[in-house]
Write a protein that holds these residues in place. Structure first.
Motif, PDB file in Angstrom:
ATOM      1  N   THR A   1       0.832  -1.218   0.000  1.00 36.52           N
ATOM      2  CA  THR A   1       0.000   0.000   0.000  1.00 36.52           C
ATOM      3  C   THR A   1       0.862   1.262   0.000  1.00 36.52           C
ATOM      4  O   THR A   1       0.458   2.280  -0.541  1.00 36.52           O
ATOM      5  N   HIS A   2       2.033   1.155   0.640  1.00 29.96           N
ATOM      6  CA  HIS A   2       2.962   2.297   0.656  1.00 29.96           C
ATOM      7  C   HIS A   2       4.317   1.852   1.177  1.00 29.96           C
ATOM      8  O   HIS A   2       4.489   0.734   1.642  1.00 29.96           O
ATOM      9  N   GLN A   3       5.270   2.777   1.095  1.00 27.07           N
ATOM     10  CA  GLN A   3       6.685   2.455   1.294  1.00 27.07           C
ATOM     11  C   GLN A   3       7.123   2.207   2.732  1.00 27.07           C
ATOM     12  O   GLN A   3       8.285   1.870   2.958  1.00 27.07           O
TER      13      GLN A   3
ATOM     14  N   HIS B   1       8.192   0.809   6.384  1.00 22.86           N
ATOM     15  CA  HIS B   1       8.897  -0.454   6.674  1.00 22.86           C
ATOM     16  C   HIS B   1       8.005  -1.500   7.320  1.00 22.86           C
ATOM     17  O   HIS B   1       8.267  -2.686   7.194  1.00 22.86           O
ATOM     18  N   ASP B   2       6.934  -1.063   7.982  1.00 26.21           N
ATOM     19  CA  ASP B   2       6.040  -2.063   8.584  1.00 26.21           C
ATOM     20  C   ASP B   2       5.135  -2.709   7.527  1.00 26.21           C
ATOM     21  O   ASP B   2       4.452  -3.685   7.800  1.00 26.21           O
ATOM     22  N   HIS B   3       5.154  -2.166   6.315  1.00 30.17           N
ATOM     23  CA  HIS B   3       4.333  -2.716   5.223  1.00 30.17           C
ATOM     24  C   HIS B   3       5.178  -3.466   4.192  1.00 30.17           C
ATOM     25  O   HIS B   3       4.682  -4.390   3.550  1.00 30.17           O
ATOM     26  N   MET B   4       6.429  -3.034   4.029  1.00 28.09           N
ATOM     27  CA  MET B   4       7.280  -3.678   3.009  1.00 28.09           C
ATOM     28  C   MET B   4       8.552  -4.298   3.568  1.00 28.09           C
ATOM     29  O   MET B   4       9.381  -4.787   2.806  1.00 28.09           O
TER      30      MET B   4
ATOM     31  N   GLY C   1      -5.280  -0.102   4.280  1.00 25.43           N
ATOM     32  CA  GLY C   1      -3.856   0.104   4.568  1.00 25.43           C
ATOM     33  C   GLY C   1      -3.728   1.017   5.771  1.00 25.43           C
ATOM     34  O   GLY C   1      -4.338   0.759   6.818  1.00 25.43           O
ATOM     35  N   ASP C   2      -3.024   2.139   5.625  1.00 26.46           N
ATOM     36  CA  ASP C   2      -2.899   3.112   6.713  1.00 26.46           C
ATOM     37  C   ASP C   2      -3.707   4.387   6.432  1.00 26.46           C
ATOM     38  O   ASP C   2      -3.468   5.426   7.047  1.00 26.46           O
ATOM     39  N   ALA C   3      -4.667   4.304   5.504  1.00 25.23           N
ATOM     40  CA  ALA C   3      -5.512   5.478   5.266  1.00 25.23           C
ATOM     41  C   ALA C   3      -6.483   5.679   6.425  1.00 25.23           C
ATOM     42  O   ALA C   3      -7.011   6.768   6.628  1.00 25.23           O
TER      43      ALA C   3
ATOM     44  N   CYS D   1      -8.329  -2.303   8.515  1.00 23.00           N
ATOM     45  CA  CYS D   1      -7.215  -1.414   8.834  1.00 23.00           C
ATOM     46  C   CYS D   1      -5.998  -2.260   9.178  1.00 23.00           C
ATOM     47  O   CYS D   1      -6.092  -3.180   9.999  1.00 23.00           O
ATOM     48  N   TYR D   2      -4.883  -1.923   8.575  1.00 23.28           N
ATOM     49  CA  TYR D   2      -3.637  -2.669   8.846  1.00 23.28           C
ATOM     50  C   TYR D   2      -3.277  -2.571  10.325  1.00 23.28           C
ATOM     51  O   TYR D   2      -2.772  -3.510  10.912  1.00 23.28           O
ATOM     52  N   HIS D   3      -3.538  -1.403  10.895  1.00 23.67           N
ATOM     53  CA  HIS D   3      -3.351  -1.229  12.335  1.00 23.67           C
ATOM     54  C   HIS D   3      -4.729  -1.149  12.976  1.00 23.67           C
ATOM     55  O   HIS D   3      -5.462  -0.185  12.757  1.00 23.67           O
ATOM     56  N   GLY D   4      -5.097  -2.180  13.688  1.00 25.03           N
ATOM     57  CA  GLY D   4      -6.381  -2.162  14.404  1.00 25.03           C
ATOM     58  C   GLY D   4      -7.363  -3.211  13.927  1.00 25.03           C
ATOM     59  O   GLY D   4      -8.248  -3.606  14.668  1.00 25.03           O
TER      60      GLY D   4
HETATM   61 ZN   LIG Z   1       1.732   1.197   8.958  1.00 28.44          ZN
END
Ligand SMILES: [Zn+2]
Length: 235
Positions: free
Chosen positions: A65-67, A69-72, A181-183, A222-225
């Motif tokens: 979803t974006h760059q 480090h917790d995602h890639m 993602g983190d939106a 949500c990636y977080h939650g």
């Molecule tokens: Zn994140």
């Protein structure tokens, strides 16, 4: 067969316990992983996928979803072990994920480092080192706002910039479901903007948050939650 499967990956860094929630999209042809965790998380991701009765060798795509480090962070290891997996990201994020441009989060962290109070400088330095250690991976397929991918009966790309400039979310089941993602982040049952102090463009991040939360979706991953649902869905 169309399944949206949320993975739950608990972990601890020192004394901090946390959970991330990558999402799998499964249909007859594709097995798509959306975001893949921190550096070193490949075994955790593999275990979580196996626990759902699925085989990582069947992964066809990994979407970043974006760059951050917790995602890639685990992307390089994942691509090494499963070279068949196509890496998908936005055109805007691709240079940072593939390493042709320096990570914007690292640029931000280096700028902040100079402003940190003395007692936080060591932590700041370690964070910069961590970001520098993320291995980059070429992006195989770039997508943009409005593209419809043939996953799970139609997966529409939604540009949700702000947290990072090319952040992507995905709309499924004719808009009833969003992988954010983190939106958006789920905290204590409420959807909120992810870490506003670190948003690369906070105004954009707020607009993207509204786009997601006012879209009428009944489920937002949500990636977080984890999973947020409208009250009707929870019943
Ligand atoms: Zn994140």
């Amino acid at each position: 067969m169309k399944n949206i499967i949320m993975l739950e990956i608990p972990f601890s860094f020192g004394e901090v316990n946390d959970v991330i929630y990558p999402v799998l999209l499964q249909d007859e042809k594709n097995l798509v992983l959306i975001d893949c965790g921190y550096i070193g998380f490949l075994p955790l991701i593999e275990q979580a996928i196996e626990d759902k009765g699925l085989d990582c060798h069947r992964l066809t795509h990994v979407v970043i979803t974006h760059q951050d480090h917790d995602h890639m962070g685990a992307l390089w290891a994942l691509k090494q072990k499963y070279p068949q997996v196509q890496v998908v990201a936005s055109e805007v994020e691709a240079p940072y994920i593939s390493g042709t441009e320096k990570s914007l989060r690292l640029v931000q962290a280096e700028q902040m480092q100079e402003l940190l109070p003395e007692e936080q400088k060591e932590f700041g330095l370690k964070f910069c080192e961590l970001l520098r250690s993320v291995k980059t991976v070429p992006v195989d397929c770039c997508v943009k706002d409005g593209d419809v991918l043939d996953w799970c009966g139609g997966c529409k790309v939604i540009a949700t910039p702000g947290h990072t400039p090319g952040h992507l979310s995905f709309s499924l089941e004719e808009g009833r479901t969003i992988v954010a993602g983190d939106a958006a982040v789920l905290e204590n049952g409420r959807l909120i903007v992810a870490n506003p102090q670190f948003a690369l463009d906070l105004e954009q991040a707020k607009q993207s948050f509204q786009k997601i939360t006012e879209s009428g979706a009944q489920k937002i991953y949500c990636y977080h939650g984890g999973l947020w649902q409208t009250p009707e869905e929870t019943k």
